[in-house]
Design an enzyme around this catalytic site. Structure first.
Site, PDB file in Angstrom:
ATOM      1  CG  ASN A 209      47.631  75.017  22.599  1.00 36.54           C
ATOM      2  OD1 ASN A 209      47.513  73.908  23.103  1.00 36.54           O
ATOM      3  ND2 ASN A 209      48.149  75.203  21.395  1.00 36.54           N
ATOM      4  CG  ASP A 277      45.757  79.201  15.066  1.00 35.69           C
ATOM      5  OD1 ASP A 277      45.837  78.186  14.350  1.00 35.69           O
ATOM      6  OD2 ASP A 277      44.841  79.389  15.891  1.00 35.69           O
ATOM      7  CE  LYS A 287      64.834  85.959  31.771  1.00 32.99           C
ATOM      8  NZ  LYS A 287      65.194  86.056  33.178  1.00 32.99           N
ATOM      9  CB  ILE A 306      50.052  70.435  10.015  1.00 33.40           C
ATOM     10  CG1 ILE A 306      51.265  71.220  10.513  1.00 33.40           C
ATOM     11  CG2 ILE A 306      50.405  68.980   9.763  1.00 33.40           C
ATOM     12  CD1 ILE A 306      51.651  70.965  11.936  1.00 33.40           C
ATOM     13  CG  PHE A 324      40.424  66.606  16.572  1.00 36.08           C
ATOM     14  CD1 PHE A 324      39.581  66.367  17.640  1.00 36.08           C
ATOM     15  CD2 PHE A 324      41.105  65.543  16.011  1.00 36.08           C
ATOM     16  CE1 PHE A 324      39.415  65.093  18.139  1.00 36.08           C
ATOM     17  CE2 PHE A 324      40.955  64.260  16.503  1.00 36.08           C
ATOM     18  CZ  PHE A 324      40.098  64.033  17.571  1.00 36.08           C
ATOM     19  CE  LYS A 342      41.882  74.252   9.691  1.00 32.13           C
ATOM     20  NZ  LYS A 342      43.109  74.416  10.460  1.00 32.13           N
TER      21      LYS A 342
HETATM   22  N1  CTP Z   1      45.754  72.576  12.474  1.00 35.57           N
HETATM   23  C1  CTP Z   1      46.944  72.339  11.831  1.00 35.57           C
HETATM   24  N2  CTP Z   1      47.864  73.328  11.694  1.00 35.57           N
HETATM   25  C2  CTP Z   1      47.611  74.564  12.167  1.00 35.57           C
HETATM   26  C3  CTP Z   1      46.383  74.826  12.828  1.00 35.57           C
HETATM   27  C4  CTP Z   1      45.491  73.809  12.972  1.00 35.57           C
HETATM   28  O1  CTP Z   1      47.177  71.187  11.408  1.00 35.57           O
HETATM   29  N3  CTP Z   1      48.503  75.510  12.016  1.00 35.57           N
HETATM   30  C5  CTP Z   1      44.764  71.491  12.560  1.00 35.57           C
HETATM   31  C6  CTP Z   1      44.514  70.973  13.953  1.00 35.57           C
HETATM   32  O2  CTP Z   1      45.360  69.883  14.234  1.00 35.57           O
HETATM   33  C7  CTP Z   1      43.072  70.534  13.841  1.00 35.57           C
HETATM   34  C8  CTP Z   1      42.471  71.500  12.840  1.00 35.57           C
HETATM   35  O3  CTP Z   1      43.558  72.039  12.127  1.00 35.57           O
HETATM   36  O4  CTP Z   1      42.964  69.246  13.280  1.00 35.57           O
HETATM   37  C9  CTP Z   1      41.667  72.613  13.393  1.00 35.57           C
HETATM   38  O5  CTP Z   1      42.297  73.256  14.435  1.00 35.57           O
HETATM   39  P1  CTP Z   1      41.590  74.474  15.177  1.00 35.57           P
HETATM   40  O6  CTP Z   1      42.546  75.004  16.202  1.00 35.57           O
HETATM   41  O7  CTP Z   1      40.229  74.084  15.611  1.00 35.57           O
HETATM   42  O8  CTP Z   1      41.370  75.454  13.998  1.00 35.57           O
HETATM   43  P2  CTP Z   1      42.191  76.621  13.415  1.00 35.57           P
HETATM   44  O9  CTP Z   1      42.601  76.276  12.039  1.00 35.57           O
HETATM   45  O10 CTP Z   1      43.271  77.046  14.346  1.00 35.57           O
HETATM   46  O11 CTP Z   1      41.053  77.733  13.331  1.00 35.57           O
HETATM   47  P3  CTP Z   1      40.461  78.704  14.462  1.00 35.57           P
HETATM   48  O12 CTP Z   1      41.499  78.800  15.533  1.00 35.57           O
HETATM   49  O13 CTP Z   1      40.241  79.953  13.708  1.00 35.57           O
HETATM   50  O14 CTP Z   1      39.195  78.059  14.922  1.00 35.57           O
END
Ligand code: CTP
Length: 404
Positions: A209, A277, A287, A306, A324, A342
């Protein structure tokens, strides 16, 4: 307490330089990263090889060295330390410092640094008592330079009096005392995640990303500046390591989780990483080739969360867990719901729609969401957001206390 700190040790000319080898050893034993600058005079007493072997690092001596400057310029050398220690500090080097001269690497680094400096002088008693040295010492103290010693006793030149460099143990104690009094988060252990994760498709391709790691790294830096012992677990970024943080580099979400778990216990966890995610269920071992049958399809599986894992710890949950929320619409509503699902204490919500330029940019507008509601912080640089967060963490830790 010294674990992970970075010290730049400048060794100038004097028989006491041999004691600096012991000091390097003691610092390394305590987990300090030691970089050394050896002056021409210093190199008359100890060899670059012994300094390098003991510090487990390259030794820097030349101001105008092409290789040194390209790898690590003298400005970076002076900044990437938490403390600059000069041991032994010769009368000549102190005179240069007092006058603001910069005609070799050591004096240039000392003039260029923005970090605290501790001097351990060593010289003949008459040199120490000379009015010129007295003036220089007064000037250096007035400039905020810290001093340890010199001690009184037999001097290497055969005379008796004040001029012996303090023993390595005493210098070490002065270094510890320096860090013990530094910052409102001095006893706090903090874990910060930063950057994106890369989830492999095959050995050459991955899912990623747009996260730059700027905000997470700025937070690690701000917490470290406030005195916390910081572990930064980061996905691939171009950001420079924050001074004093212990940096663990990972690629995937699973590796990031494992590194975070291995870094526990901590008092504060800030999850600023943009963790992928999903990952590819069965990444190719070699490859994946175009075989003329059209595009491949991949099954995705969910990655571990996490932030939710750390928030949900039954034993050893950090006193404060901060997440965040990267949102593109209904920022506060979505982030408020995210805080609940969370299980973290605070969420810093930010609008990452393309037009805000948050991903990869230097500024951020965040809303801090806690159990009581949302507070919007004014648009600021990511560094300012980080130091505001560090202040808020210090305030809260002062009220709640530490983990154990
Ligand atoms: N986070 C994490 N582990 C993951 C996904 C997210 O620790 N597998 C943490 C990120 O570091 C951040 C928070 O969760 O502090 C939210 O991340 P965000 O990308 O906004 O949310 P998602 O849980 O991915 O939800 P969505 O994409 O549905 O908004």
């Amino acid at each position: 307490m010294l674990d992970g700190k970075r010290i730049l040790l400048i060794i100038s000319g004097g028989i006491a330089a041999y004691k600096s080898l012991v000091l390097i050893r003691r610092l390394r034993d305590r987990g300090v990263q030691v970089r050394c600058v050896l002056t021409k005079g210093g190199a008359q007493f100890v060899t670059p090889l012994s300094v390098s072997a003991l510090s487990e690092n390259k030794v820097y001596s030349e101001l105008f060295s092409l290789t040194d400057e390209s790898e690590m310029g003298h400005i970076r050398l002076s900044r990437e330390a938490d403390l600059v220690v000069v041991a032994p500090a010769s009368a000549d080097l102190m005179a240069k410092m007092a006058a603001g001269r910069a005609d070799d690497l050591a004096s240039t680094v000392l003039l260029a640094t923005d970090k605290p400096v501790l001097l351990a002088p060593a010289m003949n008693v008459m040199m120490w008592q000379n009015p010129a040295t007295r003036r220089n010492v007064d000037q250096l103290v007035a400039d905020g330079i810290q001093m340890i010693g010199p001690d009184a006793g037999d001097l290497a030149c055969g005379e008796l009096g004040t001029g012996r460099m303090s023993e390595p143990e005493a210098i070490l104690a002065a270094i510890e005392a320096h860090f013990a009094t530094a910052g409102p988060l001095k006893d706090v252990r903090a874990l910060v995640t930063s950057g994106p994760t890369h989830e492999p498709i095959d050995p050459v391709r991955y899912i990623a990303n747009r996260s730059s790691g700027k905000q997470g790294h700025a937070i690690a830096r701000a917490l470290g500046d406030a005195g916390a012992a910081v572990t930064l677990v980061t996905g691939p970024t171009r950001e420079v390591d924050p001074p004093s943080a212990k940096v663990i580099r990972v690629e995937t979400a699973e590796e990031m989780l494992a590194a975070c778990q291995a870094s526990l216990p901590v008092d504060v966890a800030v999850c600023a990483a943009a963790v992928a995610d999903w990952r590819v269920a069965r990444p190719g071992n070699s490859k994946i080739k175009r075989n003329g049958n059209g595009a491949p399809t991949f099954e995705l599986v969910e990655n571990p969360d996490i932030l939710a894992t750390l928030s949900g710890l039954k034993r050893g949950r950090p006193t404060l867990v901060v997440g965040f929320a990267a949102e593109t619409d209904a920022v506060i509503d979505h982030a408020t719901a995210k805080r609940r699902t969370k299980g973290c204490d605070w969420i810093l919500a930010n609008d990452v729609s393309a037009e805000t330029g948050v991903f990869g940019g230097d500024h951020n507008t965040v809303h801090l969401i806690d159990a009581h509601g949302a507070e919007t912080w004014p648009k600021a640089t990511k560094a300012d957001v980080a130091s505001r967060l560090a202040d808020k963490i210090a305030e809260t830790i002062a009220q709640k206390g530490l983990l154990a």
